[in-house]
Design an enzyme around this catalytic site. Sequence first.
Site, PDB file in Angstrom:
ATOM      1  N   ARG A   1       0.865  -1.182   0.000  1.00 11.55           N
ATOM      2  CA  ARG A   1       0.000   0.000   0.000  1.00 11.55           C
ATOM      3  C   ARG A   1       0.892   1.219   0.000  1.00 11.55           C
ATOM      4  NH1 ARG A   1      -2.759   3.720   3.310  1.00 11.55           N
ATOM      5  NH2 ARG A   1      -4.952   4.008   2.755  1.00 11.55           N
TER       6      ARG A   1
ATOM      7  N   SER B   1     -12.658  -2.976   0.551  1.00 10.16           N
ATOM      8  CA  SER B   1     -12.790  -2.104   1.730  1.00 10.16           C
ATOM      9  C   SER B   1     -14.230  -1.664   1.878  1.00 10.16           C
ATOM     10  CB  SER B   1     -11.971  -0.818   1.553  1.00 10.16           C
ATOM     11  OG  SER B   1     -10.636  -1.045   1.831  1.00 10.16           O
TER      12      SER B   1
ATOM     13  N   LYS C   1      -5.010   7.183   6.901  1.00 12.25           N
ATOM     14  CA  LYS C   1      -5.803   7.338   5.681  1.00 12.25           C
ATOM     15  C   LYS C   1      -6.271   8.782   5.562  1.00 12.25           C
ATOM     16  CE  LYS C   1      -9.553   5.330   3.087  1.00 12.25           C
ATOM     17  NZ  LYS C   1     -10.409   4.178   2.880  1.00 12.25           N
TER      18      LYS C   1
HETATM   19  N1  TZP Z   1      -8.830   1.884   5.574  1.00  6.34           N
HETATM   20  C1  TZP Z   1      -9.536   2.300   6.623  1.00  6.34           C
HETATM   21  S1  TZP Z   1      -8.525   2.956   7.827  1.00  6.34           S
HETATM   22  C2  TZP Z   1      -7.116   2.627   6.904  1.00  6.34           C
HETATM   23  C3  TZP Z   1      -7.486   2.056   5.706  1.00  6.34           C
HETATM   24  C4  TZP Z   1      -6.574   1.656   4.650  1.00  6.34           C
HETATM   25  C5  TZP Z   1      -5.759   2.968   7.370  1.00  6.34           C
HETATM   26  C6  TZP Z   1      -5.272   2.101   8.499  1.00  6.34           C
HETATM   27  O1  TZP Z   1      -3.995   2.484   8.944  1.00  6.34           O
HETATM   28  P1  TZP Z   1      -3.596   2.472  10.486  1.00  6.34           P
HETATM   29  O2  TZP Z   1      -2.260   3.206  10.522  1.00  6.34           O
HETATM   30  O3  TZP Z   1      -3.440   1.046  10.922  1.00  6.34           O
HETATM   31  O4  TZP Z   1      -4.660   3.232  11.227  1.00  6.34           O
END
Ligand code: TZP
Length: 191
Positions: free
Chosen positions: A23, A91, A120
């Site tokens: 990602r 998602s 995000k």
């Molecule tokens: N989708 C919802 S929250 C997120 C994604 C890709 C980010 C999650 O990253 P982290 O740092 O574990 O909160």
Amino acid sequence: MGRDPIEMVAAQIKGGADVIQLREKNMPKGEKLKLGLAIRDLTTQEGIPFIVNDDLDLALILEADGVHLGQDDIPIKYARPLMKDKIIGISTHSLDQAREAIDSGADYIGIGPAFKTETKIKADPVVGIDLILRVKESSPVPVIAIGGIGEKNIDLLVNKGIKRAAVISDILSSKDIEAKTRTLKEKLKSV
Ligand code: TZP
Ligand code: MG
């Protein structure tokens, strides 16, 4: 200087990560391809599934085990004929989105943000543990909680029987990635 991403992936695998996802939202595609090739080699060697986020083309080129698509990515009906029986994860951020993803043939669904996250940009509102639980209880495919999950709050999920989680910042910001991954994995396994 940043840490070597391949070493970081290797540490996560050593610590017990079940799946590795590429990602990189801001990396030029050519660079992402190079990084993806190295992760593909490592995950193949280690026997760990490798999923590419967002980019269906890279997932195919890299012969990844799967692709992870968001609500604004290529819809699964177009991705499925190309991915064939490989993994497609979607998602979701609500019960309706989760139902739709399941109906359209997702192999797993991600749901979140479980908690507040800084990772995000333009994250959806926090969905809360109860919604994750509802989705998990009614889903025929694996449900993976995501968003703001880390050592400090993962027990809140685990205690409710949620045993699959995707973690970015708590692992990547850790000094000892292997130890952090192992700690999180042990907590998830305790369900
Ligand atoms: N989708 C919802 S929250 C997120 C994604 C890709 C980010 C999650 O990253 P982290 O740092 O574990 O909160
Ligand atoms: Mg996406």
